[in-house]
Design an enzyme around this catalytic site. Sequence first.
Site, PDB file in Angstrom:
ATOM      1  CG  ASP A   1      -2.040  -0.941   1.183  1.00  0.00           C
ATOM      2  OD1 ASP A   1      -2.082  -1.764   0.241  1.00  0.00           O
ATOM      3  OD2 ASP A   1      -2.894  -0.897   2.084  1.00  0.00           O
TER       4      ASP A   1
ATOM      5  CG  HIS B   1       2.296  -0.104   4.425  1.00  0.00           C
ATOM      6  ND1 HIS B   1       2.044  -1.044   5.414  1.00  0.00           N
ATOM      7  CD2 HIS B   1       1.142   0.622   4.285  1.00  0.00           C
ATOM      8  CE1 HIS B   1       0.803  -0.899   5.849  1.00  0.00           C
ATOM      9  NE2 HIS B   1       0.236   0.106   5.186  1.00  0.00           N
TER      10      HIS B   1
END
Length: 473
Positions: free
Chosen positions: A257, A401
């Site tokens: 993400d 991430h």
Amino acid sequence: MINYVDPSGVHGLNVRTVAAGDSADPHMYAAYPSIDDAPRLNEKLLKTVKEQLDRFGRDASRDADLPHREFNIDWQLAAASDQVIGVRLRIGESVGAGWSESRTTVWYDRTDSRVLDSAALLKDRPALEELASIVRDRLAGPRRETSSRTVKADPGLFDSLGFNPRGDLVVEFDDNQVGAASLGRVAVAVPASEAEPLLSATGARAQRAALKTTSEPGSKLWKEFIAEAGTAKPPAASSQTGSVDCAKAKCVALTYDDGPGPDTGRLLDLLGADHARATFFSLGANASARPEPLKRMMREGHLVANHTWSHRDLTALTDNRITDQLNRAQYAITQTIGQVPALLRPPYGATDDRIASIAAGRGLAVVRWSADSRDLRTADPKVIAKRVVAEAKPGAIILMHDVYRPTVDATPEILRRLREKGYTFVTVPELYGSLGMLPGGTYNSGDSTGWNDLGGPKSSGDTQAPLQRPTTP
């Protein structure tokens, strides 16, 4: 309105992120640019972001029982030339009493490597006093819902100055400074002819830089925008879709993400060396600033998906603001990769039937996760790798991430240990095979009908159901 600069054309620009993690309460996310040849500007922006985060953290801790505690910083370039750079930070927050925004614009004079607050665009104290007088007069006009009495010659009040394409000096105020937050953004444009005598040398450079960024209707850029918006494009898919049958292979989906970030290129190198595919839920703002990593993702068999424009908790937004967050990100990503994202990961995993319905109208399936690496909570790559390996199961969707360096550092260990367990790395839609993914459906993990809970093939006596079937609103 200020005409902002396209950040993708600024050499050496990266996007930096400071976040608390998807499962953290309150929700906190901040992004800001860093530019290779402007280290002092980078230091100032980081300091400003951290000060705002610390202040919000203190405020939120005092109101721990209130709902919708959220903090968000996004950014735009007010100007960018060989002489001056302007970075506008928009700081939004909510602690139970509704959303409010403040704005601050930091300037960097390349000619002498100085970082300046907005008030330094004015040449001296008398110029600040004259500007305050002009603004008071304009606020005292027909907009009676604003108050001119609060406008003083205070540099802290004039902390967000920029220029529009005509060269007018634009003074922006924070919510509740000169009017109620319900008014939204309040700004005063001072005509260029009145502003020019008040400007410092840096202010004059900033004004000239803004004049060069004009993108009025009728320009080539505007015509291209209209033409591209009406051109049909295929849904985004991995170029290697169909090469793995997850009903037979032990599949897992690595998802990343918030990117692209400074270490996304290195992550792609690591994934490529292991022939592993992943799904990247990219923020529209970051995709707009750094389009090249997204193009590389698609070339190398990965999948790019929608993570909204600026990482707001969608459940706290009105329908039209949710739509804006999705549409802006869809457009930025589509224009970069030439395909339309078909997956949405809502920030913080926060979703409901209303969001799923809006996503369905845009052809988006909602994707959450079944395994949280909690990577943003530790700086130790070994801890991140251990968590991922421990939570991996056939059909797992793993949250990580790519904007976080320790996560990228953990990748070789994650790939090695999961390969040893017999896993194959695929994009999220490949987990579902011929079942596919439905727009508006909410997916937490893939179909694991061929595998038991220990990660081995099921025997004829196993009756375990799939880990997760899609749910629809």
